[in-house]
Design an enzyme around this catalytic site. Structure first.
Site, PDB file in Angstrom:
ATOM      1  CG  ASP A 179     -55.946 -31.201  17.402  1.00 28.71           C
ATOM      2  OD1 ASP A 179     -56.059 -30.016  17.019  1.00 28.71           O
ATOM      3  OD2 ASP A 179     -56.848 -31.802  18.012  1.00 28.71           O
ATOM      4  CD  GLU A 180     -58.275 -35.570  16.855  1.00 30.14           C
ATOM      5  OE1 GLU A 180     -58.504 -36.750  17.168  1.00 30.14           O
ATOM      6  OE2 GLU A 180     -59.028 -34.626  17.181  1.00 30.14           O
ATOM      7  CB  VAL A 181     -54.991 -32.125   9.685  1.00 28.36           C
ATOM      8  CG1 VAL A 181     -55.464 -31.572   8.357  1.00 28.36           C
ATOM      9  CG2 VAL A 181     -54.620 -31.020  10.657  1.00 28.36           C
TER      10      VAL A 181
END
Lengths: 532, 510
Positions: free
Chosen positions: B303-305
């Site tokens: 997630d959330e790269v």
């Protein structure tokens, strides 16, 4: 300077602390900014002194008015010994009692009351001197000293060379607990008093009864708790419980301010005291429901006078909180006897006049009992002619609103206590402590004389969603943010970002002391909470 | 008047009568049925009998004779179909049980020991005390099974270190609400408390403290064993390529060096997807993880790269060119995740990933589970449709971000979630394997974890276990949840109040 109505010990001065100097390692990184709330005037150097738990002594100065046998300080020495050396389990003394030495000291003159900074702490090689006008000031100084001591990575204790002159910005720094919406067991109240002392709070406002329950076990009216508590045996505060709370508070320099809120917020009272509450009518017949205290009956005032007489003898503080907030007029309006009374008194249809009449009578009772009344702001809003020594408690509204109220009340010459910005039971996601910290209690339009009428502030933990399961982490360290605002100099503590690491540090100290103070943000404490 | 509705979460099918039987702690016996595949010596059930004896008789201290009681014995007989006593609960484990309480006797039948453990929890909630402290249970028939097989709680031990004893206490409370998965978000940006056997530097340099703020192998085994005895799976998450700042401290060349113009800025970004050494490291680490954690699932994050660091790095850009990704960094992330998912497939584990991975890249292995964490009801419903239409299994967390506190009774929002209320076929609905309550750690550690989690998480527990039609009224649930909360408090769980009121036994700790 701590001055409280609780005490009449006279003035105590000059108590001294001693510890032995072992080595001096001028490497200390620790600074006095580690003290929360921030002291008024301080200097410290990087010179640090090691402290040996086995060679650390508390003692009274020769000139000190308090000497061995002083209950407050003798007990404080024992407490603070453990707080100063949190993981010392030495077999010689776990109580610290043997560390109350009788060493000779350099004499200190009795301090003159005109001295600007009466509470003074000076830490030098092998020795600390703590001077205060009262034992309460000395207790504050011991708290400060305990926060100056730190440990290195090997567990050794150190304190830096330090000079502190300290005193609170406001004389009233309170925390309200609501023991009616949920019953809070005595041990949880005592634990809260412990934590209050760590943040230098000095008033425990005990909102002891309200609509949902009446846990105070009255001597005169035992039916009030027998019928009005959640449970007549397990959910009450006995006289001995109350004495225990008052005594625990006293030893920490904390006043206990009882609130018996009326004429509203009294549903639970009606269960044990018939004819006290107003019967509500639906048309021309009683509906079976009850409203606020019935202000039309003489018996009401007799009851209140008797109850308040008991309260004023059980609680030694010179203040009594009389409530007076949120009175709903609809029941009064429905009741024909109340309406007849209105006619007789010439109040017309203005029920605020009836409420004012009631409150005036109740305030007069406390005046007669030689107590100062505190009332919620509603009373002033309805009725500006209350006795001048009554304290008004602001709880409503946004900053713009309470600033206006501060102006108005102080202009009328009334003393004011500010709670509105510190309704800490209102939780939200994130760092809401910043809002509590950045309050400016004196930022309202008014003269210097008016500003002096603000006696302090109060953090309110209303109990709709709070009991012993979650009280501590909701209260700490968020309440500590307000504590610094109320104790410290506003200019020196104007930056919330500078306060952040200091409050994180202080929160870890609370955790180390066994207080379940919740985290402010991502990170860790050297010693995490070890309970479950 | 006591009623069976006192059980939380509500059983699927139940009847009870007002006929009640007194229970005498000194004449109360657990036993295995003659036909039961599990017998004495079954680790899971033997331990459960000891636990539940204390839970059923909370203030019985073993001395003194109870008044007002006939000395009629009461037997509770357990029959299970499979001797899975030494196994671990897994995704297909049956938790079904049948409980029948009659005079002097209760029969508890289940396919597995895990079902029997659920039934013991139900039985313990059926027992009540009168005002004199005597124990009773009513005549009762229950057939019960969970609506969803995956009912999880996420704890985040990276943003704050949570001591093992607090994790164990959480597992205790999870069993009371019939949760069955502990999702251990064990590492993240702020700290790496997992003490790896293969890469000890990860915690030595990446934990908040290398000695006091780590989970040793023995700590992890203790958590897994405590969870197993309660029928709870432990699902480890090693989130990458983002959320890995702390990893970089103990593993050089793992994170992408960010550039400012043509020179490294000194900062580091996500895991470097351009280096073969990255995949070797991840394969070795995940091999260890898959042997330490017995569950067949591994959570791989994803997630959330943040792409800005990758964009700044010339080597990463060169790799993009070489791979033909152009300037689409989602392709690079997809490439990385595909490789990591393949590692777990090779290790014979099922991967769970956060929804971001699907949003970027629809071609992940079909047995991967997608974990929805974003958005409002409207948004996660759309996502549920999209994912299940693609034939993917889905786990719903978005409505249960319980770390987001607010004033008032927010448990009502957790209760009224309808996980299958999205447009899709019956086949699609079957792909929703369950839900998860997430307690992210920005503002949570052992000081406030328990009251923030309970009883708010229990609201989600009923949604995930019970029949939706029978539990559609939040107002009917309210007094039942208040009751259950008092049971939790009685069991020493600091479960916070839902509103004004009291428990017969208030919390006695400090």
């Amino acid at each position: 300077m701590e001055t409280t109505g609780l005490v009449s010990f006279g003035r105590y001065t000059c108590s001294h602390l001693y510890f032995l100097l072992l080595i001096v390692l001028p490497l200390g990184q620790h600074t006095v900014e580690g003290v929360w709330p921030l002291p008024q005037i301080f200097t410290s150097s990087i010179e640090r002194y090691p402290l040996n738990p086995q060679a650390f002594y508390f003692g009274y100065g020769r000139q000190s008015a308090a000497q061995f046998g002083c209950s407050v300080l003798d007990a404080a020495f024992i407490r603070y010994y453990s707080l100063i050396f949190p993981d010392y389990t030495g077999k010689h003394s776990t109580t610290g009692k043997s560390h109350i030495g009788k060493k000779q000291s350099v004499g200190f003159d009795v301090l003159s009351p005109s001295l600007l900074f009466p509470d003074n702490l000076s830490v030098s090689a092998g020795k600390a001197s703590l001077n205060a006008e009262t034992v309460w000031g000395a207790v504050r100084g011991l708290e400060t000293f305990s926060q100056l001591v730190y440990q290195d990575d090997f567990g050794s204790y150190f304190v830096n060379q330090t000079e502190i002159d300290d005193f609170p910005r406001f004389p009233f720094r309170g925390i309200l607990l609501d023991t009616s919406r949920h019953f809070i067991p005595v041990h949880a109240i005592l634990k809260t008093l412990d934590a209050m002392a760590y943040s230098k709070f000095n008033v425990f406002h005990w909102h002891i009864v309200d609509d949902p329950s009446f846990p105070y076990q009255s001597q005169t009216f035992p039916d009030l708790s027998r019928k009005g508590a959640f449970h007549p045996m397990t959910h009450i505060y006995t006289q001995s419980d109350v004495r225990r709370v008052i005594s625990h508070a006293r030893l920490r320099g904390i006043r206990v301010l009882p609130e018996f809120d009326s004429p509203g917020h009294t549903k639970s009272w009606g269960k044990g005291q018939s004819d006290l509450l107003t019967p509500c009518y639906s048309g021309s017949t009683p509906s079976g429901a009850f409203g606020p205290v019935n202000p039309a009956l003489p018996s009401t005032y007799q009851f209140m006078a008797t109850l308040l007489k008991e309260v004023s003898s059980v609680f030694p503080d010179s203040y009594i909180h009389l409530g007076g907030d949120e009175v709903n007029f609809s029941c009064w309006k429905s009741n024909p006897d109340v309406r007849a009374f209105m006619q007789k008194m010439g109040f017309g249809v203005d029920f605020t006049k009836l409420e004012a009449f009631y409150m005036e009578n109740i305030v007069n009772i406390t005046t007669f009992l030689n107590k100062t009344a505190i009332v919620w702001q509603d009373v002033f809003d309805y009725h500006e002619l209350i006795p001048k020594d009554t304290v008004l408690h602001i709880w409503k509204g946004s900053p713009a609103n309470y600033r206006k109220e501060l102006s108005r009340m102080t202009k009328a010459g009334m003393r004011v206590l500010l709670a509105a910005p510190w309704y800490i039971n209102h939780i939200s996601y994130g760092q809401d402590w910043r809002n509590y910290y950045t309050v400016q209690p004196l930022n309202f339009s008014g003269t210097a004389e008016q500003k002096k009428l603000v006696i302090g502030g109060e953090v309110c933990m209303w109990g709709e969603y709070v009991d012993a399961t979650n009280l501590t982490p909701r209260l700490w360290p968020r309440a500590s943010a307000a504590a610094e605002r109320l104790w410290s100099d506003e200019k020196q503590t104007s930056s919330v970002d500078k306060a952040f690491p200091r409050l994180q540090d202080f929160r870890c100290k609370l955790v180390r002391r066994g207080i379940r103070a919740e985290p402010l943000y991502v990170g860790h404490c050297k010693h995490e909470y070890q309970g479950v």
